[in-house]
Design an enzyme around this catalytic site. Structure first.
Site, PDB file in Angstrom:
ATOM      1  N   ASP A 126      -4.727   3.491  -2.037  1.00 65.29           N
ATOM      2  CA  ASP A 126      -5.825   3.820  -1.125  1.00 65.29           C
ATOM      3  C   ASP A 126      -6.396   5.195  -1.447  1.00 65.29           C
ATOM      4  O   ASP A 126      -5.710   6.207  -1.303  1.00 65.29           O
ATOM      5  CB  ASP A 126      -5.311   3.796   0.319  1.00 65.29           C
ATOM      6  CG  ASP A 126      -5.057   2.384   0.802  1.00 65.29           C
ATOM      7  OD1 ASP A 126      -6.008   1.573   0.747  1.00 65.29           O
ATOM      8  OD2 ASP A 126      -3.927   2.078   1.202  1.00 65.29           O
TER       9      ASP A 126
ATOM     10  N   ASP B 173      -6.405  -6.494   4.238  1.00 64.04           N
ATOM     11  CA  ASP B 173      -5.817  -5.144   4.284  1.00 64.04           C
ATOM     12  C   ASP B 173      -5.875  -4.597   5.704  1.00 64.04           C
ATOM     13  O   ASP B 173      -6.959  -4.407   6.255  1.00 64.04           O
ATOM     14  CB  ASP B 173      -6.621  -4.241   3.331  1.00 64.04           C
ATOM     15  CG  ASP B 173      -6.066  -2.838   3.200  1.00 64.04           C
ATOM     16  OD1 ASP B 173      -5.018  -2.536   3.797  1.00 64.04           O
ATOM     17  OD2 ASP B 173      -6.702  -2.040   2.473  1.00 64.04           O
ATOM     18  N   GLY B 174      -4.688  -4.345   6.270  1.00 63.01           N
ATOM     19  CA  GLY B 174      -4.621  -3.685   7.565  1.00 63.01           C
ATOM     20  C   GLY B 174      -3.847  -4.485   8.592  1.00 63.01           C
ATOM     21  O   GLY B 174      -4.231  -5.607   8.943  1.00 63.01           O
TER      22      GLY B 174
ATOM     23  N   SER C 156       0.853  -1.183   0.000  1.00 62.39           N
ATOM     24  CA  SER C 156       0.000   0.000   0.000  1.00 62.39           C
ATOM     25  C   SER C 156       0.891   1.236   0.000  1.00 62.39           C
ATOM     26  O   SER C 156       1.666   1.445   0.937  1.00 62.39           O
ATOM     27  CB  SER C 156      -0.887   0.008   1.244  1.00 62.39           C
ATOM     28  OG  SER C 156      -1.356   1.327   1.447  1.00 62.39           O
TER      29      SER C 156
ATOM     30  N   HIS D  95      -8.382   0.909  -4.114  1.00 62.30           N
ATOM     31  CA  HIS D  95      -9.312   0.645  -3.005  1.00 62.30           C
ATOM     32  C   HIS D  95     -10.039   1.951  -2.703  1.00 62.30           C
ATOM     33  O   HIS D  95      -9.456   2.870  -2.133  1.00 62.30           O
ATOM     34  CB  HIS D  95      -8.467   0.140  -1.817  1.00 62.30           C
ATOM     35  CG  HIS D  95      -9.215  -0.012  -0.538  1.00 62.30           C
ATOM     36  ND1 HIS D  95      -8.561  -0.180   0.672  1.00 62.30           N
ATOM     37  CD2 HIS D  95     -10.544  -0.037  -0.255  1.00 62.30           C
ATOM     38  CE1 HIS D  95      -9.458  -0.302   1.635  1.00 62.30           C
ATOM     39  NE2 HIS D  95     -10.663  -0.206   1.103  1.00 62.30           N
TER      40      HIS D  95
ATOM     41  N   PHE E  75      -6.380   4.838   7.951  1.00 66.23           N
ATOM     42  CA  PHE E  75      -4.989   5.134   8.305  1.00 66.23           C
ATOM     43  C   PHE E  75      -4.123   3.890   8.189  1.00 66.23           C
ATOM     44  O   PHE E  75      -4.620   2.773   8.366  1.00 66.23           O
ATOM     45  CB  PHE E  75      -4.917   5.664   9.750  1.00 66.23           C
ATOM     46  CG  PHE E  75      -5.783   6.877   9.954  1.00 66.23           C
ATOM     47  CD1 PHE E  75      -5.326   8.150   9.592  1.00 66.23           C
ATOM     48  CD2 PHE E  75      -7.073   6.747  10.449  1.00 66.23           C
ATOM     49  CE1 PHE E  75      -6.144   9.263   9.744  1.00 66.23           C
ATOM     50  CE2 PHE E  75      -7.902   7.851  10.595  1.00 66.23           C
ATOM     51  CZ  PHE E  75      -7.428   9.121  10.241  1.00 66.23           C
TER      52      PHE E  75
ATOM     53  N   HIS F  64      -1.171  -1.476  -4.332  1.00 66.43           N
ATOM     54  CA  HIS F  64      -2.436  -1.134  -3.679  1.00 66.43           C
ATOM     55  C   HIS F  64      -2.494   0.385  -3.460  1.00 66.43           C
ATOM     56  O   HIS F  64      -1.624   0.966  -2.819  1.00 66.43           O
ATOM     57  CB  HIS F  64      -2.527  -1.872  -2.348  1.00 66.43           C
ATOM     58  CG  HIS F  64      -3.832  -1.715  -1.633  1.00 66.43           C
ATOM     59  ND1 HIS F  64      -4.954  -2.464  -1.920  1.00 66.43           N
ATOM     60  CD2 HIS F  64      -4.197  -0.884  -0.627  1.00 66.43           C
ATOM     61  CE1 HIS F  64      -5.941  -2.106  -1.115  1.00 66.43           C
ATOM     62  NE2 HIS F  64      -5.521  -1.136  -0.328  1.00 66.43           N
TER      63      HIS F  64
ATOM     64  N   MET G 287     -12.240   4.212  -0.789  1.00 62.76           N
ATOM     65  CA  MET G 287     -12.886   4.453   0.509  1.00 62.76           C
ATOM     66  C   MET G 287     -13.587   5.801   0.390  1.00 62.76           C
ATOM     67  O   MET G 287     -13.187   6.795   1.002  1.00 62.76           O
ATOM     68  CB  MET G 287     -11.821   4.459   1.625  1.00 62.76           C
ATOM     69  CG  MET G 287     -11.313   3.066   1.949  1.00 62.76           C
ATOM     70  SD  MET G 287      -9.735   3.084   2.814  1.00 62.76           S
ATOM     71  CE  MET G 287      -8.625   3.182   1.422  1.00 62.76           C
TER      72      MET G 287
ATOM     73  N   MET H 206     -11.247  -6.037   5.427  1.00 60.53           N
ATOM     74  CA  MET H 206     -10.472  -5.054   6.194  1.00 60.53           C
ATOM     75  C   MET H 206     -10.174  -5.649   7.566  1.00 60.53           C
ATOM     76  O   MET H 206     -11.078  -6.052   8.292  1.00 60.53           O
ATOM     77  CB  MET H 206     -11.270  -3.753   6.391  1.00 60.53           C
ATOM     78  CG  MET H 206     -11.444  -2.889   5.156  1.00 60.53           C
ATOM     79  SD  MET H 206      -9.933  -2.459   4.276  1.00 60.53           S
ATOM     80  CE  MET H 206      -8.955  -1.635   5.536  1.00 60.53           C
TER      81      MET H 206
HETATM   82  C1  DX5 Z   1      -6.286   1.560   5.536  1.00 60.83           C
HETATM   83  C2  DX5 Z   1      -5.833   1.242   4.140  1.00 60.83           C
HETATM   84  C3  DX5 Z   1      -4.709   0.305   4.073  1.00 60.83           C
HETATM   85  C4  DX5 Z   1      -3.469   0.759   4.766  1.00 60.83           C
HETATM   86  C5  DX5 Z   1      -2.834  -0.466   5.339  1.00 60.83           C
HETATM   87  O1  DX5 Z   1      -7.428   2.306   5.460  1.00 60.83           O
HETATM   88  O2  DX5 Z   1      -6.890   0.691   3.375  1.00 60.83           O
HETATM   89  O3  DX5 Z   1      -4.429  -0.118   2.743  1.00 60.83           O
HETATM   90  O4  DX5 Z   1      -2.544   1.415   3.943  1.00 60.83           O
HETATM   91  O5  DX5 Z   1      -1.748  -0.066   6.070  1.00 60.83           O
HETATM   92  P1  DX5 Z   1      -0.966  -1.005   7.066  1.00 60.83           P
HETATM   93  O6  DX5 Z   1      -0.457  -2.169   6.268  1.00 60.83           O
HETATM   94  O7  DX5 Z   1       0.107  -0.101   7.541  1.00 60.83           O
HETATM   95  O8  DX5 Z   1      -1.932  -1.426   8.126  1.00 60.83           O
HETATM   96 ZN    ZN Z   2      -6.400  -0.294   1.388  1.00 57.68          ZN
END
Ligand code: DX5
Ligand code: ZN
Length: 224
Positions: A34, A174-175, A7, A65, A142, A32, A67, A136
């Protein structure tokens, strides 16, 4: 097949091309991206112009992705900018079936995403049309948050349902994916592993990506 999707949220935005290249050299095979609108999630990131520039900088598929609220309004622009995969949140779509078909009509792979508090069952009517399901494992918004272990059960359920019902979607997570958690997400059934902080946070993205993939592949060999 296990794939690592770094990401870029945790990358150095002034040097995105180099950062992506380093992660790719470590074995990453999807990028990826965001996209946050400050409404669906409490943070803002980037839009189609950055996707367009990334498209020039890498041959890897761009996994966007979204959001954002009202994703239908922006799907054409992201597809035009060079997105290969586009995922939308179940929670943000009033007409989810229509939105997924809109993504497909732009020749992109269509993914659906569920937040930690959203059950897999809410996807039962779209699992036959999606190319991937993104679970997720943190609340979106974040990077560098703590992995929520209760989401592992949803990856297992999705893997079981796919086998039982004959579907072909892939399972993405993811996360909070890092060396300490990658084994359990792979054993639960995740195949596309998003990692931001664990790749771009500290140290060399190439070495980080490669270590994560090694750990993921050895966990997949332990799967029964
Ligand atoms: C969070 C994002 C993720 C994020 C993951 O809202 O969708 O893609 O970048 O970050 P890490 O791997 O640091 O948890
Ligand atoms: Zn993401």
């Amino acid at each position: 097949m296990i794939e690592l999707a770094p990401s870029i949220l945790s990358a150095d935005f002034a040097h995105l091309a180099e950062q992506v290249e380093l992660a790719a050299a470590g074995g990453a095979s999807v990028v990826h991206v965001d996209i946050m609108d400050g409404h669906f999630v409490p943070n803002l990131t980037l839009g189609p112009p950055v996707v367009k520039s990334l498209r020039q900088a890498t041959r890897l598929p761009l996994d966007c992705h979204l959001m954002i609220e009202n994703p239908d309004e922006f799907i054409p622009a992201f597809a035009e900018a060079g997105a290969d995969w586009i995922s939308v949140h179940q929670e943000a779509c009033r007409h989810l079936n229509r939105t997924l078909h809109l993504i497909k009509s732009h020749d992109c792979l269509a993914g659906v995403v569920i937040n930690p508090a959203t059950p897999v069952e809410t996807l039962s009517e779209v699992l036959d049309i999606v190319d991937y399901v993104l679970v997720m494992s943190v609340n979106p918004g974040f990077g560098a948050q703590k992995f929520i272990p209760a989401t592992l059960g949803k990856m297992r359920t999705l893997a079981e349902m796919r086998g039982a019902l004959g579907y072909s979607y892939r399972i993405e997570v993811d996360g909070g994916v890092a060396l300490e958690t990658v084994g359990e997400v792979v054993r639960a059934g995740a195949e596309i592993l998003v990692a931001g902080n664990a790749v771009f946070g500290d140290g060399d993205p190439k070495a980080n990506a490669s270590a994560l993939l090694d750990a993921a592949r050895s966990a997949s060999l332990q799967k029964v």
